[in-house]
Enzyme design. Structure first.
Site, mmCIF file in Angstrom:
data_model
loop_
_atom_site.group_PDB
_atom_site.id
_atom_site.type_symbol
_atom_site.label_atom_id
_atom_site.label_comp_id
_atom_site.label_asym_id
_atom_site.label_seq_id
_atom_site.Cartn_x
_atom_site.Cartn_y
_atom_site.Cartn_z
ATOM 1 N N HIS A 199 0.752 -1.092 0.186
ATOM 2 C CA HIS A 199 0.157 -0.523 0.006
ATOM 3 C C HIS A 199 1.123 1.560 0.293
ATOM 4 O O HIS A 199 0.017 2.533 0.288
ATOM 5 C CB HIS A 199 -0.970 -0.026 1.245
ATOM 6 C CG HIS A 199 -1.992 1.084 0.872
ATOM 7 N ND1 HIS A 199 -2.175 1.987 1.876
ATOM 8 C CD2 HIS A 199 -3.159 0.588 0.573
ATOM 9 C CE1 HIS A 199 -3.768 3.008 1.779
ATOM 10 N NE2 HIS A 199 -4.457 1.977 0.965
ATOM 11 N N ASP A 227 16.108 11.674 -8.027
ATOM 12 C CA ASP A 227 17.570 11.704 -8.113
ATOM 13 C C ASP A 227 18.013 11.764 -6.792
ATOM 14 O O ASP A 227 19.597 12.257 -6.236
ATOM 15 C CB ASP A 227 18.370 13.338 -8.892
ATOM 16 C CG ASP A 227 17.732 13.192 -10.256
ATOM 17 O OD1 ASP A 227 17.836 11.897 -10.725
ATOM 18 O OD2 ASP A 227 17.831 14.202 -10.458
ATOM 19 N N HIS A 248 -9.472 10.727 2.090
ATOM 20 C CA HIS A 248 -8.618 9.696 2.003
ATOM 21 C C HIS A 248 -7.399 10.224 2.626
ATOM 22 O O HIS A 248 -6.196 9.180 1.872
ATOM 23 C CB HIS A 248 -8.440 9.286 0.704
ATOM 24 C CG HIS A 248 -7.952 8.369 -0.335
ATOM 25 N ND1 HIS A 248 -6.215 8.448 -0.583
ATOM 26 C CD2 HIS A 248 -8.110 6.547 -0.139
ATOM 27 C CE1 HIS A 248 -6.276 6.771 -0.273
ATOM 28 N NE2 HIS A 248 -7.005 6.303 -0.674
ATOM 29 N N LYS A 264 3.169 4.615 -1.085
ATOM 30 C CA LYS A 264 2.869 5.523 -2.014
ATOM 31 C C LYS A 264 4.429 6.473 -2.227
ATOM 32 O O LYS A 264 4.640 7.159 -1.289
ATOM 33 C CB LYS A 264 1.883 6.695 -1.946
ATOM 34 C CG LYS A 264 0.720 5.719 -2.159
ATOM 35 C CD LYS A 264 -0.193 5.274 -1.093
ATOM 36 C CE LYS A 264 -1.750 4.670 -1.750
ATOM 37 N NZ LYS A 264 -2.073 4.297 -0.254
ATOM 38 N N LYS A 291 -4.376 10.401 5.663
ATOM 39 C CA LYS A 291 -4.138 9.894 6.477
ATOM 40 C C LYS A 291 -2.771 10.950 6.823
ATOM 41 O O LYS A 291 -2.062 11.291 6.989
ATOM 42 C CB LYS A 291 -3.494 8.464 6.132
ATOM 43 C CG LYS A 291 -4.029 7.327 4.941
ATOM 44 C CD LYS A 291 -4.065 7.709 3.886
ATOM 45 C CE LYS A 291 -4.538 6.538 2.108
ATOM 46 N NZ LYS A 291 -5.864 5.976 2.740
ATOM 47 N N ASP A 319 0.162 16.664 19.986
ATOM 48 C CA ASP A 319 0.667 17.787 20.536
ATOM 49 C C ASP A 319 0.419 19.366 20.098
ATOM 50 O O ASP A 319 1.437 19.410 20.765
ATOM 51 C CB ASP A 319 1.298 17.771 21.768
ATOM 52 C CG ASP A 319 1.724 16.402 22.583
ATOM 53 O OD1 ASP A 319 0.187 16.497 23.119
ATOM 54 O OD2 ASP A 319 2.041 16.299 23.756
#
Length: 519
Positions: free
Chosen positions: A174, A181, A415, A176, A417, A422
């Site tokens: 999952h 470079d 979508h 991404k 995440k 704090d």
């Protein structure tokens, strides 16, 4: 690529501006497993030279620049790829054969034409490209593509692959990330598909970040681990096509060019170049946030190991941040299934006086009703323990939505995440707060220490005033009600907002299916 494609000249101009913008740290890598050392990044590439003065001014730190807008995020990827001179490492869960997927692949192959070493890892289950297309693409000597955990297939000269693998087909990669470079990375929650980049009827609200500084080689180390792992299989070994040839490659490139010359594609490119919110291009400055940064990733062995073997998991590295929280914890996860133990854990943190807020999709905006049916079992106990629950208001979508979050319109799918501890630690990546992310899939997360960035994100999301969310509360007889979190809220709603009677009955039936740990 056909040199006559209309967007080429304008895009090159934009890329030059982006490079100029880069002109305007040292981190601790805490992976759970031994990593393969990537080749040292060249110091003489355009990106390396452009960033050198900037990173030298922030020793021991890394720079983050948020990409909350889908169009900006796609344009940033294309711009970064165009600047590559040495290497590109890309790793994605979903990779669709659609408008943005074709543009993305076209730009990768164009970089390979320039002599850039391009490597791409794609989860086999979540792609929509035909294997024969991808196999034709890798005929290019500078382009390699591996499919992660490819499905069992039947070819003309081989029988079923190892049947024992079938039981592991539901365990997926999952992650991404895109690394250019060895000096610049784009990480976050977006896959390569139209809906993530403002090219679809349904918007997906997500968050990526451009990352620079010494943390970037850590992304490359993680990529090397996945690239070398046994579940990462060259596409040419999976495709049913018997023979790969330069002719097949040329045919595919011609097809790709034809797709990308369509009116729809050109209209999209014109729009994102005119409306992009990337700031200060004319002033040649991208305002990075600077601070200490860390990257955590699941070991790819996680997909082969027993699901409860936490030696290969990243979650044990993230949990201490939450357990040491003193004031607040904001958790944004599109798929939220805390389970009994997770609910008790969050409740215990709230009972210490920490303001714990969870933002997730409502049933009306969730694209996985089965996930919502599992989540709803824990809502009441979370509310009783002092955890604040917010669900997206798919009806209103935020009438006065912040322009930096312009994808958040009615009917959008959350979508993102994103976890903020704090108002100091900002966590961005691919991990959902559900059993699938914790036990079954592999994930990647970054932790960035920056009160300024945390404050900026909280300001963008405006959780308390503009009607983008429903706040769940316990009403009479401890029944859940939904209160619009706007300055002038309407009367609370006593049923799942935006749903029909039949949809709610289906949800009750879905709750009976005992597969929570697969969700």
């Amino acid at each position: 690529m056909n040199p006559n494609i209309r967007y080429g000249r304008n895009l090159f101009l934009l890329l030059c501006l982006t490079l100029a913008a880069f002109l305007s740290g040292c981190v601790s890598f805490k992976a759970n497993h031994p990593t393969l050392e990537p080749a040292p990044a060249r110091a003489d590439t355009r990106i390396a030279l452009a960033l050198q003065e900037l990173t030298d001014a922030h020793p021991g730190e890394s720079g983050y620049y948020l990409l909350p807008d889908g169009a900006d995020s796609f344009l940033a990827r294309i711009a970064a790829i165009e600047l590559a001179e040495d290497s590109i490492e890309a790793q994605y869960f979903i990779f669709k054969n659609d408008l943005t997927g074709r543009l993305f692949l076209d730009r990768l192959l164009a970089a390979a034409d320039r002599g850039v070493k391009v490597r791409l890892i794609v989860d086999d289950l979540a792609k929509t490209w035909k294997d024969r297309y991808l196999a034709a693409a890798v005929v290019h000597p500078n382009f390699e593509l591996r499919l992660f955990n490819p499905a069992t297939r039947i070819g003309s000269v081989r029988i079923l692959h190892d049947l024992a693998k079938v039981a592991k087909m539901h365990r997926r990669m999952h992650n991404k990330q895109l690394v250019i470079d060895g000096k610049l990375a784009i990480i976050g929650g977006r896959n390569i598909a139209n809906e993530y980049f403002g090219a679809s009827d349904r918007n997906v609200v997500d968050l990526d970040s451009i990352v620079i500084g010494e943390i970037v080689p850590d992304f490359s180390r993680i990529f090397e681990d996945y690239w070398a792992y046994s579940l990462s299989v060259p596409v040419e070994k999976v495709a049913l096509q018997k023979k790969l040839s330069q002719e097949k490659h040329d045919e595919f490139r011609a097809q790709l060019a034809e797709w990308n010359e369509s009116e729809e594609t050109q209209a999209y490119l014109d729009r994102i170049q005119q409306e992009t919110l990337l700031p200060n291009l004319n002033q040649r400055a991208i305002p990075f946030y600077w601070g200490k940064a860390y990257v955590y990733a699941d070991d790819p062995k996680k997909l082969d190991n027993i699901r409860y073997n936490e030696d290969t998991h990243l979650m044990p590295d993230l949990i201490p941040y939450a357990e040491e929280a003193e004031e607040s914890m904001l958790l944004i996860s599109p798929y939220f299934i805390p389970g009994r133990k997770g609910s008790e854990w969050l409740g215990a943190i709230a009972e210490k006086g920490v303001n714990v807020a969870v933002v997730t999709n409502s049933l009306d905006s969730n694209d996985h009703p089965l996930v919502h049916s599992a989540y709803m079992k824990y809502r009441k106990r979370l509310l009783k323990s002092g955890v604040q629950l917010l669900e997206t208001n798919a009806i209103a979508g935020g009438k006065e939505s912040d322009p930096r979050l312009r994808d958040f319109s009615a009917g959008s799918l959350l979508h993102t995440k994103l976890f903020i501890i704090d108002k100091h630690y900002v966590m961005i990546g691919s991990t959902n707060l559900d059993p699938r992310s914790r036990l079954l899939n592999t994930e990647l997360m970054t932790v960035f220490e920056s009160p300024k960035l945390a404050a900026n994100i909280i300001d963008i999301w405006q959780l308390e005033s503009d009607g983008k969310f429903w706040e769940l509360k316990l009403g009479e007889n401890e029944q859940i009600v939904w209160q619009e979190n706007s300055d002038a809220p309407a009367e609370p709603v006593s049923i799942e907002p935006g749903t029909t009677w039949w949809e709610r009955q289906k949800l009750r039936l879905l709750r009976l299916i005992p597969i929570e740990e697969q969700l």
